[in-house]
Scaffold this motif. Structure first.
Motif, PDB file in Angstrom:
ATOM      1  N   ARG A   1      18.001 -44.348 -45.759  1.00 16.63           N
ATOM      2  CA  ARG A   1      18.657 -43.711 -44.633  1.00 16.63           C
ATOM      3  C   ARG A   1      17.582 -43.064 -43.759  1.00 16.63           C
ATOM      4  O   ARG A   1      16.772 -42.288 -44.245  1.00 16.63           O
ATOM      5  CB  ARG A   1      19.615 -42.654 -45.173  1.00 16.63           C
TER       6      ARG A   1
ATOM      7  N   LYS B   1      15.120 -30.982 -39.811  1.00 21.23           N
ATOM      8  CA  LYS B   1      14.019 -30.022 -39.663  1.00 21.23           C
ATOM      9  C   LYS B   1      13.208 -29.881 -40.953  1.00 21.23           C
ATOM     10  O   LYS B   1      11.972 -29.938 -40.930  1.00 21.23           O
ATOM     11  CB  LYS B   1      14.568 -28.660 -39.226  1.00 21.23           C
ATOM     12  N   SER B   2      13.904 -29.694 -42.074  1.00 24.73           N
ATOM     13  CA  SER B   2      13.182 -29.578 -43.353  1.00 24.73           C
ATOM     14  C   SER B   2      12.510 -30.893 -43.705  1.00 24.73           C
ATOM     15  O   SER B   2      11.410 -30.907 -44.278  1.00 24.73           O
ATOM     16  CB  SER B   2      14.132 -29.172 -44.480  1.00 24.73           C
ATOM     17  N   THR B   3      13.155 -31.994 -43.357  1.00 25.03           N
ATOM     18  CA  THR B   3      12.561 -33.315 -43.608  1.00 25.03           C
ATOM     19  C   THR B   3      11.217 -33.427 -42.892  1.00 25.03           C
ATOM     20  O   THR B   3      10.245 -33.951 -43.451  1.00 25.03           O
ATOM     21  CB  THR B   3      13.523 -34.423 -43.121  1.00 25.03           C
TER      22      THR B   3
ATOM     23  N   HIS C   1      17.058 -20.666 -37.617  1.00 23.72           N
ATOM     24  CA  HIS C   1      18.397 -20.765 -37.034  1.00 23.72           C
ATOM     25  C   HIS C   1      18.712 -19.583 -36.142  1.00 23.72           C
ATOM     26  O   HIS C   1      19.675 -19.610 -35.396  1.00 23.72           O
ATOM     27  CB  HIS C   1      19.454 -20.821 -38.136  1.00 23.72           C
TER      28      HIS C   1
ATOM     29  N   GLU D   1      12.513 -21.738 -42.294  1.00 23.54           N
ATOM     30  CA  GLU D   1      13.535 -20.698 -42.472  1.00 23.54           C
ATOM     31  C   GLU D   1      13.044 -19.547 -43.326  1.00 23.54           C
ATOM     32  O   GLU D   1      13.761 -19.068 -44.220  1.00 23.54           O
ATOM     33  CB  GLU D   1      14.817 -21.315 -43.036  1.00 23.54           C
TER      34      GLU D   1
ATOM     35  N   ILE E   1      16.077 -40.515 -41.417  1.00 28.07           N
ATOM     36  CA  ILE E   1      16.360 -39.118 -41.046  1.00 28.07           C
ATOM     37  C   ILE E   1      15.586 -38.731 -39.782  1.00 28.07           C
ATOM     38  O   ILE E   1      16.153 -38.178 -38.850  1.00 28.07           O
ATOM     39  CB  ILE E   1      15.985 -38.142 -42.190  1.00 28.07           C
TER      40      ILE E   1
ATOM     41  N   ASP F   1      15.656 -42.413 -49.710  1.00 25.81           N
ATOM     42  CA  ASP F   1      16.458 -43.380 -50.430  1.00 25.81           C
ATOM     43  C   ASP F   1      17.754 -42.731 -50.851  1.00 25.81           C
ATOM     44  O   ASP F   1      17.801 -41.969 -51.813  1.00 25.81           O
ATOM     45  CB  ASP F   1      15.675 -43.918 -51.643  1.00 25.81           C
ATOM     46  N   ALA F   2      18.792 -43.005 -50.110  1.00 20.89           N
ATOM     47  CA  ALA F   2      20.109 -42.483 -50.456  1.00 20.89           C
ATOM     48  C   ALA F   2      20.765 -43.461 -51.433  1.00 20.89           C
ATOM     49  O   ALA F   2      20.242 -44.535 -51.683  1.00 20.89           O
ATOM     50  CB  ALA F   2      20.947 -42.336 -49.195  1.00 20.89           C
TER      51      ALA F   2
ATOM     52  N   LYS G   1       9.548 -37.661 -51.836  1.00 19.17           N
ATOM     53  CA  LYS G   1      10.906 -38.159 -51.588  1.00 19.17           C
ATOM     54  C   LYS G   1      11.043 -38.775 -50.198  1.00 19.17           C
ATOM     55  O   LYS G   1      11.936 -39.583 -49.940  1.00 19.17           O
ATOM     56  CB  LYS G   1      11.886 -36.986 -51.745  1.00 19.17           C
TER      57      LYS G   1
ATOM     58  N   PRO H   1      20.694 -27.923 -35.312  1.00 16.73           N
ATOM     59  CA  PRO H   1      21.829 -27.824 -36.214  1.00 16.73           C
ATOM     60  C   PRO H   1      21.485 -28.221 -37.654  1.00 16.73           C
ATOM     61  O   PRO H   1      20.496 -28.889 -37.906  1.00 16.73           O
ATOM     62  CB  PRO H   1      22.857 -28.796 -35.621  1.00 16.73           C
ATOM     63  N   ASN H   2      22.327 -27.796 -38.587  1.00 10.65           N
ATOM     64  CA  ASN H   2      22.196 -28.178 -39.989  1.00 10.65           C
ATOM     65  C   ASN H   2      22.147 -29.692 -40.096  1.00 10.65           C
ATOM     66  O   ASN H   2      22.897 -30.389 -39.419  1.00 10.65           O
ATOM     67  CB  ASN H   2      23.402 -27.686 -40.811  1.00 10.65           C
ATOM     68  N   GLY H   3      21.262 -30.173 -40.960  1.00 12.41           N
ATOM     69  CA  GLY H   3      21.217 -31.601 -41.240  1.00 12.41           C
ATOM     70  C   GLY H   3      20.529 -32.437 -40.178  1.00 12.41           C
ATOM     71  O   GLY H   3      20.549 -33.672 -40.235  1.00 12.41           O
ATOM     72  N   SER H   4      19.895 -31.794 -39.201  1.00 13.55           N
ATOM     73  CA  SER H   4      19.267 -32.576 -38.120  1.00 13.55           C
ATOM     74  C   SER H   4      17.895 -33.126 -38.521  1.00 13.55           C
ATOM     75  O   SER H   4      17.357 -33.986 -37.813  1.00 13.55           O
ATOM     76  CB  SER H   4      19.156 -31.728 -36.851  1.00 13.55           C
TER      77      SER H   4
ATOM     78  N   GLN I   1      11.924 -23.871 -47.411  1.00 14.97           N
ATOM     79  CA  GLN I   1      13.219 -23.218 -47.212  1.00 14.97           C
ATOM     80  C   GLN I   1      13.749 -22.686 -48.556  1.00 14.97           C
ATOM     81  O   GLN I   1      14.298 -21.606 -48.627  1.00 14.97           O
ATOM     82  CB  GLN I   1      14.203 -24.227 -46.605  1.00 14.97           C
TER      83      GLN I   1
HETATM   84  N1  LIG Z   1      18.068 -37.939 -50.891  1.00 18.76           N
HETATM   85  C1  LIG Z   1      18.865 -37.927 -49.825  1.00 18.76           C
HETATM   86  N2  LIG Z   1      19.917 -38.775 -49.739  1.00 18.76           N
HETATM   87  C2  LIG Z   1      20.724 -38.770 -48.665  1.00 18.76           C
HETATM   88  N3  LIG Z   1      20.566 -37.963 -47.623  1.00 18.76           N
HETATM   89  C3  LIG Z   1      19.545 -37.097 -47.634  1.00 18.76           C
HETATM   90  C4  LIG Z   1      18.638 -37.025 -48.732  1.00 18.76           C
HETATM   91  N4  LIG Z   1      17.719 -36.080 -48.441  1.00 18.76           N
HETATM   92  C5  LIG Z   1      18.052 -35.582 -47.244  1.00 18.76           C
HETATM   93  N5  LIG Z   1      19.135 -36.193 -46.760  1.00 18.76           N
HETATM   94  C6  LIG Z   1      19.845 -35.899 -45.492  1.00 18.76           C
HETATM   95  O1  LIG Z   1      18.918 -35.756 -44.436  1.00 18.76           O
HETATM   96  C7  LIG Z   1      19.507 -34.944 -43.426  1.00 18.76           C
HETATM   97  C8  LIG Z   1      18.463 -33.949 -42.929  1.00 18.76           C
HETATM   98  O2  LIG Z   1      18.245 -32.958 -43.920  1.00 18.76           O
HETATM   99  P1  LIG Z   1      17.287 -31.716 -43.641  1.00 18.76           P
HETATM  100  O3  LIG Z   1      17.251 -30.913 -44.890  1.00 18.76           O
HETATM  101  O4  LIG Z   1      15.995 -32.210 -43.118  1.00 18.76           O
HETATM  102  O5  LIG Z   1      18.080 -30.941 -42.486  1.00 18.76           O
HETATM  103  P2  LIG Z   1      17.780 -29.533 -41.812  1.00 18.76           P
HETATM  104  O6  LIG Z   1      17.691 -29.781 -40.341  1.00 18.76           O
HETATM  105  O7  LIG Z   1      16.632 -28.883 -42.466  1.00 18.76           O
HETATM  106  O8  LIG Z   1      19.128 -28.723 -42.105  1.00 18.76           O
HETATM  107  P3  LIG Z   1      19.381 -27.156 -42.413  1.00 18.76           P
HETATM  108  O9  LIG Z   1      19.406 -26.494 -41.071  1.00 18.76           O
HETATM  109  O10 LIG Z   1      20.722 -27.138 -43.043  1.00 18.76           O
HETATM  110  O11 LIG Z   1      18.288 -26.654 -43.309  1.00 18.76           O
HETATM  111  C9  LIG Z   1      20.741 -34.326 -44.046  1.00 18.76           C
HETATM  112  O12 LIG Z   1      21.875 -34.967 -43.544  1.00 18.76           O
HETATM  113  C10 LIG Z   1      20.579 -34.586 -45.519  1.00 18.76           C
HETATM  114  O13 LIG Z   1      21.791 -34.695 -46.186  1.00 18.76           O
END
Ligand SMILES: Nc1ncnc2c1ncn2[C@@H]1O[C@H](COP(=O)(O)OP(=O)(O)OP(=O)(O)O)[C@@H](O)[C@H]1O
Ligand SMILES: [Mg+2]
Length: 254
Positions: free
Chosen positions: A20, A46-48, A206, A173, A22, A14-15, A58, A41-44, A91
């Motif tokens: 949104r 993975k942590s989600t 990474h 990570e 993911i 919930d953004a 969340k 890449p960052n933000g793809s 992470q």
């Molecule tokens: N509460 C939120 N509201 C809006 N966007 C969110 C929220 N939580 C996560 N995101 C978005 O989800 C996307 C994926 O985040 P995630 O942490 O899973 O990426 P990642 O692949 O682990 O990146 P990194 O390599 O930097 O650790 C990001 O663009 C992040 O901003």
């Protein structure tokens, strides 16, 4: 053989401006005895993926399934997931105020093993595991992650991994912020657990430098909320040389 099966997993957060998406259809199977690396890449997302499997509130699963030995993981509480044999090394590990490492580990071991380990044996077990990870014994009495350096937090995660013996471990990570010596110690810890053949590991990273110590059986490229390519260890070298551009197009790696 325990198997984690992730099928067409869709996850939203919930953004501020509404939900949104993911994760957009993640498919992945990890079996006991296997090591998988996820790179992207960052933000793809993975942590989600890691948090969603672990049950972080969340992240809202909007489609797909996660099964551990055929059991529906998504309907389990976070505790039930840990008892079923899932482990997540985060992470960014969180502090647990007022709880010592020693108490934290014993409580976690009691939950995952189904009974409290005998105190005397347990103290010995923890001491030996800490020695293997070259951790100062004084850490046992410190509060979990409070004032720990980045590298100390990561060692503490591997200490948990060694003592809790999960079936499937997701390491998000675990290599970040480690100096070369710590990277080796942490990798050796993962390899020790892996050598038992009793664990399946999903390593999010990474850097291919950790993959010099921990040889993955499978490497997956994660981009735009899903796995876009899978291969063997050689795929990691290709990513190191060429980056993710071929998978993301411009601007994807926020
Ligand atoms: N509460 C939120 N509201 C809006 N966007 C969110 C929220 N939580 C996560 N995101 C978005 O989800 C996307 C994926 O985040 P995630 O942490 O899973 O990426 P990642 O692949 O682990 O990146 P990194 O390599 O930097 O650790 C990001 O663009 C992040 O901003
Ligand atoms: Mg991440």
């Amino acid at each position: 053989m325990a198997t984690l099966e992730i099928r067409d997993l869709h996850v939203s957060v919930d953004a501020e401006n509404g939900p949104r998406e993911i994760l957009r259809g993640v498919d992945l199977t990890v079996k006991q005895g296997e090591t998988h690396a996820i790179m992207g890449p960052n933000g793809s997302g993975k942590s989600t993926l890691a948090y969603s499997v672990a049950g972080h509130p969340k992240y809202r699963v909007t489609g797909g399934s996660v099964l551990l030995d055929g059991e529906d993981v998504l309907s389990m509480t976070v505790d039930e997931r840990a008892r079923a044999g899932l482990f997540l090394a985060m992470q960014y590990p969180v502090e647990v105020a007022g709880v010592s490492v020693s108490n934290f580990l014993r409580t976690a071991a009691t939950a995952t093993r189904g009974e409290a380990p005998k105190l005397r044996l347990w103290v010995k077990e923890v001491k030996e595991a800490m020695e293997r990870l070259q951790m100062d014994p004084a850490f046992a009495e410190r509060n979990v992650n409070e004032g720990f350096s980045g590298g100390e937090k990561k060692r503490h995660e591997i200490l948990q991994l060694e003592l809790l013996r999960p079936k499937i471990a997701i390491l998000d990570e675990t290599d970040s912020g480690l100096d070369v010596d710590a990277l080796r110690v942490v990798s050796e810890g993962v390899n020790r657990v892996q050598a038992t053949g009793q664990i399946g590991t999903l390593l999010i990273t990474h850097y291919t430098r950790i993959l010099k110590y921990i040889r993955p059986d499978h490497v997956h490229v994660f981009a735009g909320g899903r796995i876009v390519e899978s291969g063997g260890a050689e795929l990691a070298d290709k990513l190191e040389d060429e980056g993710y551009e071929a998978y993301t197009g411009k601007g994807e790696s926020a």
